[in-house]
Design a protein around this motif. Sequence first.
Motif, mmCIF file in Angstrom:
data_model
loop_
_atom_site.group_PDB
_atom_site.id
_atom_site.type_symbol
_atom_site.label_atom_id
_atom_site.label_comp_id
_atom_site.label_asym_id
_atom_site.label_seq_id
_atom_site.Cartn_x
_atom_site.Cartn_y
_atom_site.Cartn_z
ATOM 1 N N SER A 122 48.170 -15.409 10.486
ATOM 2 C CA SER A 122 49.104 -14.967 9.449
ATOM 3 C C SER A 122 50.016 -16.090 8.990
ATOM 4 N N VAL A 123 50.521 -16.883 9.932
ATOM 5 C CA VAL A 123 51.398 -17.999 9.573
ATOM 6 C C VAL A 123 50.621 -19.029 8.753
ATOM 7 N N GLU A 124 49.401 -19.335 9.161
ATOM 8 C CA GLU A 124 48.589 -20.296 8.413
ATOM 9 C C GLU A 124 48.308 -19.784 7.006
ATOM 10 N N GLU A 125 48.067 -18.490 6.867
ATOM 11 C CA GLU A 125 47.827 -17.903 5.547
ATOM 12 C C GLU A 125 49.079 -17.993 4.677
ATOM 13 N N LYS A 126 50.237 -17.703 5.261
ATOM 14 C CA LYS A 126 51.484 -17.710 4.496
ATOM 15 C C LYS A 126 51.955 -19.123 4.148
ATOM 16 N N THR A 127 51.681 -20.088 5.021
ATOM 17 C CA THR A 127 52.171 -21.445 4.796
ATOM 18 C C THR A 127 51.119 -22.372 4.208
ATOM 19 N N LEU A 142 63.283 -9.740 18.280
ATOM 20 C CA LEU A 142 62.622 -9.578 16.986
ATOM 21 C C LEU A 142 63.403 -10.295 15.894
ATOM 22 N N SER A 143 64.708 -10.153 15.887
ATOM 23 C CA SER A 143 65.540 -10.815 14.894
ATOM 24 C C SER A 143 65.395 -12.335 14.975
ATOM 25 N N ALA A 144 65.453 -12.872 16.187
ATOM 26 C CA ALA A 144 65.318 -14.324 16.368
ATOM 27 C C ALA A 144 63.924 -14.809 15.968
ATOM 28 N N GLU A 145 62.908 -14.037 16.329
ATOM 29 C CA GLU A 145 61.537 -14.423 15.993
ATOM 30 C C GLU A 145 61.324 -14.440 14.475
ATOM 31 N N LEU A 146 61.790 -13.402 13.795
ATOM 32 C CA LEU A 146 61.636 -13.350 12.345
ATOM 33 C C LEU A 146 62.431 -14.456 11.653
ATOM 34 N N GLU A 147 63.590 -14.765 12.191
ATOM 35 C CA GLU A 147 64.400 -15.856 11.631
ATOM 36 C C GLU A 147 63.663 -17.188 11.767
ATOM 37 N N TYR A 148 63.070 -17.424 12.922
ATOM 38 C CA TYR A 148 62.317 -18.664 13.119
ATOM 39 C C TYR A 148 61.104 -18.719 12.200
ATOM 40 N N LEU A 149 60.360 -17.637 12.122
ATOM 41 C CA LEU A 149 59.174 -17.620 11.264
ATOM 42 C C LEU A 149 59.550 -17.892 9.814
ATOM 43 N N GLU A 150 60.657 -17.327 9.365
ATOM 44 C CA GLU A 150 61.122 -17.586 8.005
ATOM 45 C C GLU A 150 61.461 -19.067 7.818
ATOM 46 N N SER A 151 62.034 -19.688 8.840
ATOM 47 C CA SER A 151 62.412 -21.108 8.734
ATOM 48 C C SER A 151 61.208 -22.036 8.589
ATOM 49 N N ILE A 152 60.035 -21.573 9.010
ATOM 50 C CA ILE A 152 58.836 -22.405 8.851
ATOM 51 C C ILE A 152 57.987 -21.943 7.666
ATOM 52 N N GLY A 153 58.561 -21.051 6.845
ATOM 53 C CA GLY A 153 57.893 -20.640 5.624
ATOM 54 C C GLY A 153 56.992 -19.433 5.745
ATOM 55 N N ALA A 154 57.156 -18.647 6.803
ATOM 56 C CA ALA A 154 56.318 -17.469 7.011
ATOM 57 C C ALA A 154 57.206 -16.232 7.150
ATOM 58 N N SER A 155 57.635 -15.685 6.021
ATOM 59 C CA SER A 155 58.526 -14.526 6.030
ATOM 60 C C SER A 155 57.743 -13.238 6.241
ATOM 61 N N PHE A 156 58.320 -12.354 7.028
ATOM 62 C CA PHE A 156 57.746 -11.040 7.295
ATOM 63 C C PHE A 156 58.839 -10.002 7.137
ATOM 64 N N GLU A 157 58.504 -8.851 6.590
ATOM 65 C CA GLU A 157 59.416 -7.716 6.599
ATOM 66 C C GLU A 157 59.418 -7.165 8.020
ATOM 67 N N PRO A 158 60.584 -6.853 8.585
ATOM 68 C CA PRO A 158 60.643 -6.398 9.978
ATOM 69 C C PRO A 158 59.710 -5.224 10.293
ATOM 70 N N LYS A 159 59.706 -4.205 9.447
ATOM 71 C CA LYS A 159 58.873 -3.028 9.721
ATOM 72 C C LYS A 159 57.389 -3.394 9.693
ATOM 73 N N ALA A 160 56.973 -4.184 8.714
ATOM 74 C CA ALA A 160 55.566 -4.593 8.610
ATOM 75 C C ALA A 160 55.174 -5.474 9.791
ATOM 76 N N TYR A 161 56.091 -6.341 10.211
ATOM 77 C CA TYR A 161 55.810 -7.212 11.358
ATOM 78 C C TYR A 161 55.598 -6.369 12.613
ATOM 79 N N MET A 162 56.475 -5.410 12.826
ATOM 80 C CA MET A 162 56.362 -4.570 14.020
ATOM 81 C C MET A 162 55.056 -3.769 14.005
ATOM 82 N N GLN A 163 54.681 -3.238 12.846
ATOM 83 C CA GLN A 163 53.441 -2.473 12.759
ATOM 84 C C GLN A 163 52.221 -3.352 13.013
#
Length: 72
Positions: A58-63, A20-41
């Motif tokens: 979600s990524v397309e919406e955020k980026t 989860l940590s690695a996935e969220l870090e990668y998503l943030e690097s491409i401009g799609a930040s998620f809060e961990p709790k919201a992402y898990m839910q």
Amino acid sequence: MKLTIFDCDGVLVNSEEIYLSAELEYLESIGASFEPKAYMQSFMGLSPSAWKAKLQASVEEKTGGSSSSRFL
């Protein structure tokens, strides 16, 4: 024939937390930040195809663009 299934996830190493940590870090690097709790839910427990479709949207919406060339 008898088979034994060993499920060591969370026993030897809590790999879900690392993943989860690695996935969220990668998503943030491409401009799609998620809060961990919201992402898990939102994404945990989905089938692979449902996870992929929902995450891509979600990524397309955020980026503001297509995510297909980034990671899917």
